[in-house]
Design a protein around this motif. Structure first.
Motif, PDB file in Angstrom:
ATOM      1  N   PRO A 207       0.830  -1.211   0.000  1.00 27.25           N
ATOM      2  CA  PRO A 207       0.000   0.000   0.000  1.00 27.25           C
ATOM      3  C   PRO A 207       0.863   1.260   0.000  1.00 27.25           C
ATOM      4  O   PRO A 207       1.969   1.272   0.555  1.00 27.25           O
ATOM      5  CB  PRO A 207      -0.806  -0.126   1.293  1.00 27.25           C
ATOM      6  N   TRP A 209       0.925   5.803  -0.081  1.00 23.43           N
ATOM      7  CA  TRP A 209       0.318   7.108   0.138  1.00 23.43           C
ATOM      8  C   TRP A 209       1.124   8.110  -0.679  1.00 23.43           C
ATOM      9  O   TRP A 209       2.344   7.967  -0.832  1.00 23.43           O
ATOM     10  CB  TRP A 209       0.363   7.483   1.617  1.00 23.43           C
ATOM     11  N   TYR A 228       0.534   8.544  -8.570  1.00 21.49           N
ATOM     12  CA  TYR A 228      -0.250   8.078  -7.415  1.00 21.49           C
ATOM     13  C   TYR A 228      -1.558   7.431  -7.847  1.00 21.49           C
ATOM     14  O   TYR A 228      -2.016   6.475  -7.213  1.00 21.49           O
ATOM     15  CB  TYR A 228      -0.527   9.233  -6.453  1.00 21.49           C
ATOM     16  N   HIS A 232      -2.638   3.509  -7.176  1.00 22.72           N
ATOM     17  CA  HIS A 232      -3.800   3.473  -6.270  1.00 22.72           C
ATOM     18  C   HIS A 232      -3.406   3.966  -4.874  1.00 22.72           C
ATOM     19  O   HIS A 232      -3.849   3.417  -3.859  1.00 22.72           O
ATOM     20  CB  HIS A 232      -4.398   2.064  -6.199  1.00 22.72           C
ATOM     21  N   SER A 233      -2.568   4.996  -4.855  1.00 23.71           N
ATOM     22  CA  SER A 233      -2.123   5.567  -3.582  1.00 23.71           C
ATOM     23  C   SER A 233      -3.241   6.388  -2.943  1.00 23.71           C
ATOM     24  O   SER A 233      -4.071   6.979  -3.633  1.00 23.71           O
ATOM     25  CB  SER A 233      -0.912   6.468  -3.799  1.00 23.71           C
ATOM     26  N   HIS A 234      -3.236   6.438  -1.615  1.00 14.95           N
ATOM     27  CA  HIS A 234      -4.086   7.373  -0.889  1.00 14.95           C
ATOM     28  C   HIS A 234      -3.446   8.745  -1.093  1.00 14.95           C
ATOM     29  O   HIS A 234      -2.345   9.002  -0.605  1.00 14.95           O
ATOM     30  CB  HIS A 234      -4.131   7.015   0.594  1.00 14.95           C
ATOM     31  N   THR A 235      -4.114   9.623  -1.819  1.00 16.70           N
ATOM     32  CA  THR A 235      -3.473  10.847  -2.285  1.00 16.70           C
ATOM     33  C   THR A 235      -3.973  12.093  -1.564  1.00 16.70           C
ATOM     34  O   THR A 235      -5.174  12.274  -1.362  1.00 16.70           O
ATOM     35  CB  THR A 235      -3.684  11.008  -3.798  1.00 16.70           C
ATOM     36  N   THR A 236      -3.014  12.952  -1.194  1.00 17.63           N
ATOM     37  CA  THR A 236      -3.303  14.241  -0.578  1.00 17.63           C
ATOM     38  C   THR A 236      -2.672  15.328  -1.438  1.00 17.63           C
ATOM     39  O   THR A 236      -1.500  15.237  -1.808  1.00 17.63           O
ATOM     40  CB  THR A 236      -2.705  14.319   0.843  1.00 17.63           C
ATOM     41  N   VAL A 256       0.130  12.492   7.051  1.00 16.87           N
ATOM     42  CA  VAL A 256      -0.004  11.442   6.036  1.00 16.87           C
ATOM     43  C   VAL A 256       0.846  10.229   6.406  1.00 16.87           C
ATOM     44  O   VAL A 256       0.406   9.082   6.287  1.00 16.87           O
ATOM     45  CB  VAL A 256       0.390  11.984   4.644  1.00 16.87           C
ATOM     46  N   ASP A 259      -0.851   8.373   9.140  1.00 15.26           N
ATOM     47  CA  ASP A 259      -2.006   7.640   8.606  1.00 15.26           C
ATOM     48  C   ASP A 259      -1.541   6.331   7.979  1.00 15.26           C
ATOM     49  O   ASP A 259      -2.168   5.272   8.176  1.00 15.26           O
ATOM     50  CB  ASP A 259      -2.740   8.495   7.579  1.00 15.26           C
ATOM     51  N   ALA A 260      -0.438   6.392   7.258  1.00 19.64           N
ATOM     52  CA  ALA A 260       0.115   5.167   6.675  1.00 19.64           C
ATOM     53  C   ALA A 260       0.534   4.189   7.759  1.00 19.64           C
ATOM     54  O   ALA A 260       0.278   2.975   7.666  1.00 19.64           O
ATOM     55  CB  ALA A 260       1.326   5.514   5.794  1.00 19.64           C
ATOM     56  N   HIS A 263      -2.565   2.431   9.191  1.00 15.86           N
ATOM     57  CA  HIS A 263      -3.453   1.638   8.332  1.00 15.86           C
ATOM     58  C   HIS A 263      -2.756   0.712   7.343  1.00 15.86           C
ATOM     59  O   HIS A 263      -3.422  -0.067   6.667  1.00 15.86           O
ATOM     60  CB  HIS A 263      -4.371   2.591   7.543  1.00 15.86           C
TER      61      HIS A 263
END
Length: 266
Positions: A207, A209, A228, A232-236, A256, A259-260, A263
């Motif tokens: 996974p 970010w 990203y 499929h990165s969690h992107t900010t 961020v 968060d990584a 999770h």
């Protein structure tokens, strides 16, 4: 009947104890599988060193994380990956691997290490196997790459960012005096690091970010978004952030990363 009843009670108690132990083991396994990673390894990009991570380091340390910073030689991708793996080997337990800029290529290779459970790309490259950031950058060129004389190459194949261009290109939102100091304390970086293709891509199996620095002049923000999205990165997206986002927006960057850490194993 009494001996029979006693035997039944004994068996029932054994079953309950066994079931309770199994449930306890399962709960422990679940807790271990979902527990936050406590180790963070930070990797810098080209032309700079690990000291720029200090604002993020301070936040993560205060929040209880074990934080290590890789000092790459910037002499080749292989050398920089080896330096990162050396630090990863010192970690005790699951680790989040974080990189800025060219460091994204480094963690894309080094991130296959078994103790890495998540990747964080901060205004960073994330090539796939067989790709290199130089070629990808030509497809979505940055402001700096189109600026004549901004990137200078030495006779022996090393590069640096013209000190006159460094403050506005690399660190527009950093205090000017700090940006000027960074411009004159650059680590010259081997040109070949930018054109060395990936042999593995950790983001394909782990996974990730990603942070987009919306006002980045060193890497095209659209290229960051593309990387990203593909991973499929969690992107900010941090509006107004320059390429020095890890220095100028440490609270958002640290959030961020945390968060990584919380999770990545969930």
């Amino acid at each position: 009947m009494l001996p029979l009843a006693a035997a039944v009670l004994s068996v029932s108690a054994s079953l309950l104890a066994s079931t309770g132990a199994m449930a306890q083991d399962a709960n422990q396994a679940t807790t271990q599988a979902t527990a936050p990673a406590k180790n963070i390894v930070l990797v810098h990009g080209a032309w700079v060193d690990g000291s720029g991570w200090k604002p993020v380091y301070d936040i993560l340390k205060k929040d209880g994380y074990n934080v290590s910073i890789v000092q790459e030689p910037l002499s080749s991708l292989e050398d920089d990956v080896a330096a990162t793996k050396r630090v990863l080997a010192l970690q005790n337990g699951p680790t989040i691997l974080v990189a800025h800029s060219y460091g994204g290529s480094v963690i894309t290779e080094a991130g296959v290490a078994p103790n890495v459970v998540g990747l964080v790309y901060v205004a960073a490259h994330a090539p796939a196997v067989g790709e290199d950031e130089s070629t990808l950058g030509k497809g979505m060129p940055s402001y700096t790459s189109k600026q004549p004389g901004a990137i200078v190459k030495t006779d022996d194949g090393y590069t640096y960012l013209n000190p006159a261009d460094f403050p506005k290109d690399f660190a527009a939102d950093l205090p000017h005096d700090e940006a000027v100091f960074e411009a004159h304390s650059q680590i010259l970086t081997a040109a070949k690091v930018f054109s060395t293709p990936m042999t593995v891509a950790a983001w394909q199996t782990k996974p990730s970010w990603g942070i987009v620095a919306a006002d980045d002049l060193i890497i095209n923000p659209d290229l960051e978004r593309w990387y990203y999205a593909r991973a499929h990165s969690h992107t900010t997206v941090l509006k107004g952030a320059s390429h020095s986002v890890y220095e100028t927006r440490p609270k958002e960057v640290a959030a961020v990363i945390e968060d990584a850490a919380k999770h990545a194993q969930g």
